[in-house]
Design a protein around this motif. Structure first.
Motif, PDB file in Angstrom:
ATOM      1  N   ARG A  70      93.787 -45.331  69.894  1.00  0.00           N
ATOM      2  CA  ARG A  70      93.545 -44.462  71.182  1.00  0.00           C
ATOM      3  C   ARG A  70      91.825 -43.525  71.133  1.00  0.00           C
ATOM      4  N   TYR A  71      91.687 -44.072  69.825  1.00  0.00           N
ATOM      5  CA  TYR A  71      90.349 -42.941  69.726  1.00  0.00           C
ATOM      6  C   TYR A  71      88.919 -44.160  70.112  1.00  0.00           C
ATOM      7  N   ASP A 120     101.505 -43.089  59.616  1.00  0.00           N
ATOM      8  CA  ASP A 120      99.658 -42.439  60.505  1.00  0.00           C
ATOM      9  C   ASP A 120      99.269 -41.722  59.495  1.00  0.00           C
ATOM     10  N   ASP A 121      97.599 -41.451  59.284  1.00  0.00           N
ATOM     11  CA  ASP A 121      97.137 -40.865  59.224  1.00  0.00           C
ATOM     12  C   ASP A 121      97.427 -39.142  59.703  1.00  0.00           C
ATOM     13  N   GLY A 160      99.231 -36.247  69.786  1.00  0.00           N
ATOM     14  CA  GLY A 160     100.672 -37.716  69.340  1.00  0.00           C
ATOM     15  C   GLY A 160     101.295 -38.198  70.687  1.00  0.00           C
ATOM     16  N   THR A 181      99.983 -41.212  69.843  1.00  0.00           N
ATOM     17  CA  THR A 181      99.499 -42.400  69.727  1.00  0.00           C
ATOM     18  C   THR A 181     101.604 -42.587  69.021  1.00  0.00           C
TER      19      THR A 181
END
Ligand SMILES: O=P(O)(O)OC[C@H]1O[C@H](OP(=O)(O)OP(=O)(O)O)[C@H](O)[C@@H]1O
Ligand SMILES: Nc1nc2[nH]cnc2c(=O)[nH]1
Length: 185
Positions: free
Chosen positions: A77-78, A106-107, A112, A114
Motif C-alpha cells: 500500500r506504501y 507481516d512486520d 491495518g 493491508t
C-alpha cells in the motif's frame, strides 16, 4: 532522481531507538511461543507478506517447531512512500487456501488496511481460519476498523514513522538491527 545516500545515513544517525535488537528478538520468541501454543496441531500455511514481513517471518519460522507449510505473498500500500494508498497486489498466493488454516505474517499493523485486505482475500479463497501475526502494532486511532488487532503481536509503538527489522525508510534500512523512529516523523 537518485537517492541521496548521505541523507539515508543521516536518517539512521539521527533516529530514535524504539527497540534494541535484543528486545525485538525476545518479542519474536514470545510470538513464536503463543503461535505454537495455539496452532501446533493446525497444519497451517504461513504466508510472509513481502517485503516488510521477511525478517520477522524468517526469524519466527525457525522457532515454530511443528509441521507447517510456508509461502509468500506480495501486496503493498506504501510502495516506498511514507503514506499509504490503494492496495496493490504484486504476487497472490499460489497454493490453494481452501479448507486450510492460514497464518499471515507481516512486520507492522499501522492502519491495518493491508492486513485486513489480505485476510479478506484468504477468506474469499475459502481458508478455514485466517490468523494474523505482526511484529509491531502502531498505537493510534486511525485503524481500518475500530480496535483492529492482529491475533499475535510482538510489540507496540508510538505513532511515528518507523524502520528496521524489515521496515523501510524510502526503501532503505530494512536491514537495521532494531526498530527506530525517523527524527521528526
Ligand atoms: O497497516 P497499514 O497502514 O496497511 O500498513 C502496513 C503495511 O505497510 C507496509 O507495507 P508496504 O506497503 O510499505 O510494503 P513493503 O512491505 O514492501 O514495505 C508494511 O509492510 C505493511 O504491510
Ligand atoms: N517502514 C514503515 N512502513 C510502514 N507501513 C505502515 N506504517 C509504516 C511505518 O511506520 N514504517
Amino acid at each position: 532522481m537518485s537517492t541521496d545516500i548521505e541523507q539515508i545515513k543521516q536518517v539512521m544517525a539521527e533516529a530514535d531507538v524504539l527497540y534494541t535488537e535484543q528486545q525485538v528478538e525476545a518479542s519474536i520468541s514470545k510470538v513464536a511461543a503463543e503461535i505454537t501454543a495455539q496452532l501446533a496441531d493446525a497444519n497451517p500455511i504461513v504466508f510472509c507478506v513481502m517485503n516488510g514481513g521477511l525478517i520477522f517471518a524468517g526469524k519466527l519460522l525457525s522457532q515454530l517447531n511443528f509441521p507447517l507449510e510456508y509461502s509468500y505473498l506480495h501486496a503493498s500500500r506504501y510502495r516506498n512512500e511514507i503514506s499509504g494508498g490503494e492496495l496493490f497486489w504484486k504476487a497472490k498466493p499460489e497454493i490453494s487456501l481452501r479448507g486450510r488454516n492460514v497464518i499471515i505474517v507481516d512486520d507492522i499493523l499501522d492502519e491495518g488496511h493491508t492486513l485486513s485486505a489480505i485476510a479478506e482475500f484468504c477468506r474469499k479463497e475459502e481458508a478455514a481460519n485466517v490468523y494474523t501475526a505482526v511484529l509491531i502494532d502502531k498505537d493510534h486511532d486511525r485503524k481500518a476498523s475500530p480496535g483492529l488487532k492482529a491475533d499475535f503481536t510482538g510489540l507496540s509503538c508510538v505513532d511515528r514513522y518507523i524502520f528496521g527489522y524489515g521496515m523501510d525508510y524510502i526503501g532503505y534500512w530494512r536491514n537495521a538491527p532494531g526498530i527506530f523512529a525517523v527524527k521528526g516523523l
